[in-house]
Design a protein around this motif. Structure first.
Motif, mmCIF file in Angstrom:
data_model
loop_
_atom_site.group_PDB
_atom_site.id
_atom_site.type_symbol
_atom_site.label_atom_id
_atom_site.label_comp_id
_atom_site.label_asym_id
_atom_site.label_seq_id
_atom_site.Cartn_x
_atom_site.Cartn_y
_atom_site.Cartn_z
ATOM 1 N N TYR A 209 0.809 -1.210 0.000
ATOM 2 C CA TYR A 209 0.000 0.000 0.000
ATOM 3 C C TYR A 209 0.852 1.274 0.000
ATOM 4 O O TYR A 209 0.301 2.375 -0.069
ATOM 5 N N ASP A 244 -6.339 -2.490 -7.138
ATOM 6 C CA ASP A 244 -6.404 -1.558 -6.017
ATOM 7 C C ASP A 244 -5.626 -0.309 -6.396
ATOM 8 O O ASP A 244 -4.412 -0.376 -6.640
ATOM 9 N N VAL A 246 -4.065 2.959 -5.196
ATOM 10 C CA VAL A 246 -3.635 3.661 -3.985
ATOM 11 C C VAL A 246 -3.034 4.987 -4.420
ATOM 12 O O VAL A 246 -1.841 5.086 -4.710
ATOM 13 N N ASP A 336 -8.514 3.055 -2.978
ATOM 14 C CA ASP A 336 -8.142 3.034 -1.572
ATOM 15 C C ASP A 336 -8.438 4.392 -0.948
ATOM 16 O O ASP A 336 -8.264 5.436 -1.594
#
Length: 619
Positions: A209, A244, A246, A336
């Motif tokens: 992340y 995802d 981020v 995110d």
């Protein structure tokens, strides 16, 4: 005086049309006060929040009687407005008495775009890439982050602070895209339609992340060629890939910030030179060692999402990160910490997604009711159209777990019906519903033990394993929870390994490696069966929902699509209950049939901790 008897904002007898409305709609409101109360004047105040709280007053006109109740109504034109309208009513009598009702929320959204339905209709499987499947034990040599690799797949993740008091998340297990490719047939056998990956781009930590390089698949996972091959194989099997995104922060260890100099590039990072092209991406309080970071975590420096060069790199450029990976095979992005991304950033990202791949989706991470969320003092536009197509449905998780652990089914229904009334239909049917994610304790542990056990030491939680009684209780409750999950509007989302019986408390105990060869095969069969039902019945994918019973420990709801109807019945209590239906029923799970009696009723017995999926039976 009961407000709901006078006005129920979720009843089309009182407000029409139901729920959120598209811009341009004329909304009709009807109040029904008891005639004996003597109210002779009723007014409505409607506050258009996004138009600088412009307030409109409407007189409700008397429209006859409904039994012993007066009927007053009015129509509110929302025009081209998009946003929330907060409305209330004032009832007055000739002798000066008054009663107020409200405020109530009306969501007005932009419906100029058709949102693809594939995500909400399908089953989603969330993969934490480092812990799902590895083919070989990789070497970390030459990779950023000072990594170590567990040689044993079933070893415990590192969870204690290092000598500097930090938990650095630099221990890897070596899960890879090749490992995922190997298991694509398994995922499809579960009925999976969408694979949602936690971050896969190069990053120093095992969770990835804190992105190091958006242009590069983490070398421990593979490379772009492997990613493209995986996407192609998934597509051939009828599955899509969601990544995802981020974009609120990068890594301290990254080519953009390069706080430790790990990236040996010709272009210096923002922490290396005030003349770096990335310098404007970050907000330095004192260069180079004081800067804004996500929740104060120094290893995750926050970015200025509105900086034009950053928006070009991530979104707007012809070969932006968003466009590049969609062209490489991705079918959507999960954002995110969506609350921390400016609305303008999310809107631009949404546009780029649609331009690049018209049927691609954008799902936002929001932990509350996303229709009315305020973040950093701003009412967010998440699901008003042109931003997120759907949101992670943590309210569903919270309400379902509360019910399974002893709460009243009515509370579950009320929480879900609030969302249904507040969310535009496209967003309500595109929610990412889950009982567990990488940010929550394993659902089996939570349901078996009954709490996250936060009062215990971290060492205790690391070594804890449920006893036989807790495991049996957890599995029984999990079956009920997943029955609700798979038959509810929105995409049922399974966190990797939940179907195999994985247990564990918070991170990193909820991020252990998938137990290949040690799975709970009976539980996997249960998930597989639910996936088959989801695919078999259009009503479970697209149908409307109505509640038959929501009281105490009994929850019964119906999904309907045309002539097709499927009833989910769950008894989460310790004593037997009964469900009455107007037609003979067959339980798809057990094959049992329940005939109608002479009075036209069908009585379905519900033993303790039992769930049934009921359809009309031939008579």
């Amino acid at each position: 005086m009961h407000d709901a008897q006078i006005f129920d904002p979720r009843s089309t007898d009182c407000k029409s049309p139901y729920g959120a409305v598209p811009s341009g709609t004329a909304v009709t409101f009807t109040l029904r006060p008891d005639r004996s109360w003597g109210f002779s004047r009723v007014t409505m105040l409607a506050r258009f929040e996004s138009s600088e709280n412009r307030t409109v007053e409407r007189n409700l006109h008397w429209d006859g009687l409904d039994g012993r109740r007066d009927r007053y109504n009015c129509t509110l034109e929302v025009g081209d407005y998009v946003g929330l309208v907060w409305y209330s009513f004032c009832m007055e009598s000739l002798d000066g008495r008054r009663a107020d009702l409200g405020e109530y929320q009306l969501t007005v959204y932009d419906d100029s775009e058709t949102v693809p339905g594939w995500f909400g209709e399908g089953v989603t499987y969330q993969i934490f890439p480092d812990r799902f499947r590895r083919r070989t034990v990789p070497s970390p040599q030459g990779m950023i982050g000072g990594r170590s690799v567990h040689t044993g797949w079933r070893e415990e993740p590192a969870y204690r602070p290092d000598e500097n008091g930090e938990i650095r998340n630099r221990d890897f297990f070596g899960g890879s895209l090749a490992g995922v490719r190997e298991k694509l047939p398994y995922l499809r056998s579960l009925g999976v339609d969408t694979i949602y990956f936690c971050p896969i781009f190069e990053a120093p930590e095992n969770h990835r992340y804190g992105t190091g390089d958006y242009e590069k698949i983490d070398p421990m996972l593979g490379d772009e060629k492997e990613f493209r091959a995986m996407c192609a194989e998934a597509h051939d099997l009828g599955m899509r890939i969601m990544l995802d995104g981020v974009f609120n922060h990068t890594g301290f260890v990254s080519r953009y910030f390069n706080g430790d100099g790990s990236y040996q590039t010709q272009v210096p990072g923002a922490a290396q030179s005030p003349d770096s092209p990335y310098r404007k991406w970050y907000n330095f309080i004192r260069w180079p060692d004081q800067y804004d970071s996500w929740w104060g975590i120094y290893s995750l420096p926050a970015v200025n999402e509105s900086e034009p060069s950053y928006m070009d790199y991530i979104i707007k450029g012809e070969n932006s990160i968003i466009r590049r990976w969609l062209r490489a095979g991705a079918d959507g992005w999960r954002l995110d910490v969506a609350d921390e991304l400016p609305d303008a950033f999310v809107h631009a990202l949404h546009q780029a997604v649609r331009e690049t791949k018209p049927d691609a989706m954008v799902i936002g991470e929001v932990w509350e009711d996303g229709s009315s969320k305020i973040a950093y003092g701003v009412r967010r536009k998440h699901i008003l159209g042109g931003h997120c197509d759907g949101l992670m449905n943590y309210p569903f998780r919270n309400a379902a777990i509360s019910y399974l652990l002893g709460g009243d089914a009515k509370d579950f229904m009320e929480a879900m019906e609030r969302l249904r009334a507040n969310y535009p239909p496209f967003a309500y049917h595109s929610t990412m519903n889950a009982l567990g994610t990488h940010d929550t304790p394993r659902i089996l542990t939570l349901l078996g033990v009954g709490s996250p056990c936060a009062e215990q030491s971290r060492d205790w939680r690391a070594s804890y394993r449920m006893d036989r009684e807790q495991m049996a209780r957890g599995i029984a409750r999990l079956k009920l929870g997943t029955l609700i999950l798979y038959t509810f509007p929105g995409s049922p989302t399974v966190y990797y390994g939940d179907e195999a019986g994985m247990e564990g408390f918070e991170d990193p105990f909820n991020r252990r490696t998938y137990p290949w060869g040690e799975e709970n095969e009976a539980l996997i069969a249960w998930y597989r069966m639910l996936g088959q039902f989801r695919h078999r019945f259009t009503a479970l994918r697209r149908g409307e929902i109505t509640y038959h019973t929501a009281k105490g420990r009994l929850l019964v709801f119906r999904r309907t699509f045309g002539e097709e109807q499927v009833v989910t019945a769950v008894n989460a209590g310790e004593r037997e209950r009964r469900v009455c239906l107007p037609w003979a029923a067959r339980d798809l799970i057990t094959g049992e049939t329940f005939p109608r009696f002479a009075n036209g009723e069908c009585h379905v017995n519900m033993p303790p901790l039992t769930g049934r999926l009921l359809v009309p039976a031939e008579e």
